[in-house]
Scaffold this active site. Structure first.
Site, PDB file in Angstrom:
ATOM      1  N   TYR A 137      -1.705  -0.700  10.201  1.00 26.06           N
ATOM      2  CA  TYR A 137      -1.774  -1.089   8.792  1.00 26.06           C
ATOM      3  C   TYR A 137      -0.556  -0.566   8.043  1.00 26.06           C
ATOM      4  O   TYR A 137       0.089  -1.292   7.277  1.00 26.06           O
ATOM      5  CB  TYR A 137      -3.063  -0.544   8.179  1.00 26.06           C
ATOM      6  CG  TYR A 137      -3.254  -0.879   6.726  1.00 26.06           C
ATOM      7  CD1 TYR A 137      -3.745  -2.124   6.341  1.00 26.06           C
ATOM      8  CD2 TYR A 137      -2.965   0.052   5.723  1.00 26.06           C
ATOM      9  CE1 TYR A 137      -3.931  -2.443   4.994  1.00 26.06           C
ATOM     10  CE2 TYR A 137      -3.146  -0.254   4.389  1.00 26.06           C
ATOM     11  CZ  TYR A 137      -3.631  -1.492   4.025  1.00 26.06           C
ATOM     12  OH  TYR A 137      -3.808  -1.798   2.700  1.00 26.06           O
ATOM     13  N   SER A 196       0.842  -1.192   0.000  1.00 23.94           N
ATOM     14  CA  SER A 196       0.000   0.000   0.000  1.00 23.94           C
ATOM     15  C   SER A 196       0.879   1.244   0.000  1.00 23.94           C
ATOM     16  O   SER A 196       2.015   1.228   0.504  1.00 23.94           O
ATOM     17  CB  SER A 196      -0.898   0.000   1.243  1.00 23.94           C
ATOM     18  OG  SER A 196      -1.490   1.269   1.448  1.00 23.94           O
TER      19      SER A 196
END
Length: 243
Positions: free
Chosen positions: A153, A140
């Protein structure tokens, strides 16, 4: 000529499913996995088999080495060694770090990062034997820049990026390539928690003026899994110019 085999973790929906479909359309044997939704996994398997390929589905936590070993034994028995590993399984956590339970931290590390270690560790020996293979990790942009209220995350995706670069150096002499795709905002169920106003504001921040599509991620992943033995150790952004 025998078919090549790909394993896609977290493949019952979203990006993982799109990747599995792409490889099935290209004639690969496809192994799919998820943790919770057996009905969706079986629906995905049925769709993949409509492309006249063999599909193995497995319910289990790839953050658990025993489950991972069981899956790889099944893969070896049915297909032999993997040609391509796509580490896609992942979950998110939205909230302030000081409010995050320790159990939630452990769960996201296990799902997003430990699973990458387990699957890579078990895929590598078969690739080494044949001096070829591809490992593609789904990362990501938050692993590059970090995101407020997504500290855990971001940490897991930053870990994946470092893992990718380091493992690529280890395996390059054996003609095994390791790369990562750092996704921006992709139109999947993971973003459905956003309100309409939040979604509009997010899109306004993306130079491309839209969310990415899971199929666009799949196209890039297939390219990385199919071609170019000199491209390795790269974190490739797919974010519409977001960062």
């Amino acid at each position: 000529m025998s078919r090549k085999t790909v394993l896609v973790t977290g493949a019952s929906r979203g990006i993982g499913k799109a990747i599995a479909v792409k490889f099935a359309k290209k004639g690969y044997n496809v192994v799919i996995n998820c943790l919770h939704n057996e009905d969706r996994l079986l629906q995905t398997r049925k769709e993949l088999e409509s492309y006249q390929i063999s599909c193995l589905s497995y319910m289990g936590d790839m953050g658990d080495m025993n489950k991972c070993r069981e899956l790889f034994q099944m893969i070896k028995k049915q297909f032999g060694p993997l040609d391509v590993l796509v580490n896609n399984a992942g979950i998110s956590y939205i909230g302030l770090l000081q409010d995050m339970p320790a159990e939630a931290w452990d769960r996201i590390i296990r799902t997003n990062l430990t699973s990458v270690f387990h699957c890579s560790k078990l895929a590598i020996p078969g690739m080494l034997e044949r001096k070829q293979g591809k490992i593609i990790n789904i990362s990501s942009i938050w692993g590059v820049s970090g995101a407020s209220c997504e500290v855990a995350y971001s940490a897991t995706k930053g870990g994946i990026n470092a893992f990718t670069k380091a493992l690529a150096k280890e395996l390059a002499p054996s003609n095994i390539q390791v790369n990562a795709v750092a996704c921006g905002a992709i139109d999947t169920e993971m973003n459905q928690f956003l309100s309409e106003d939040e979604l509009i504001a997010l899109i306004d921040d993306i130079p491309a003026g839209r969310l990415g599509k899971a199929e666009e991620v799949a196209d890039l992943v297939f390219h990385l899994g199919y071609k170019n033995s000199y491209l390795t150790g790269q974190i490739i952004g797919l974010d519409g110019g977001f960062i």
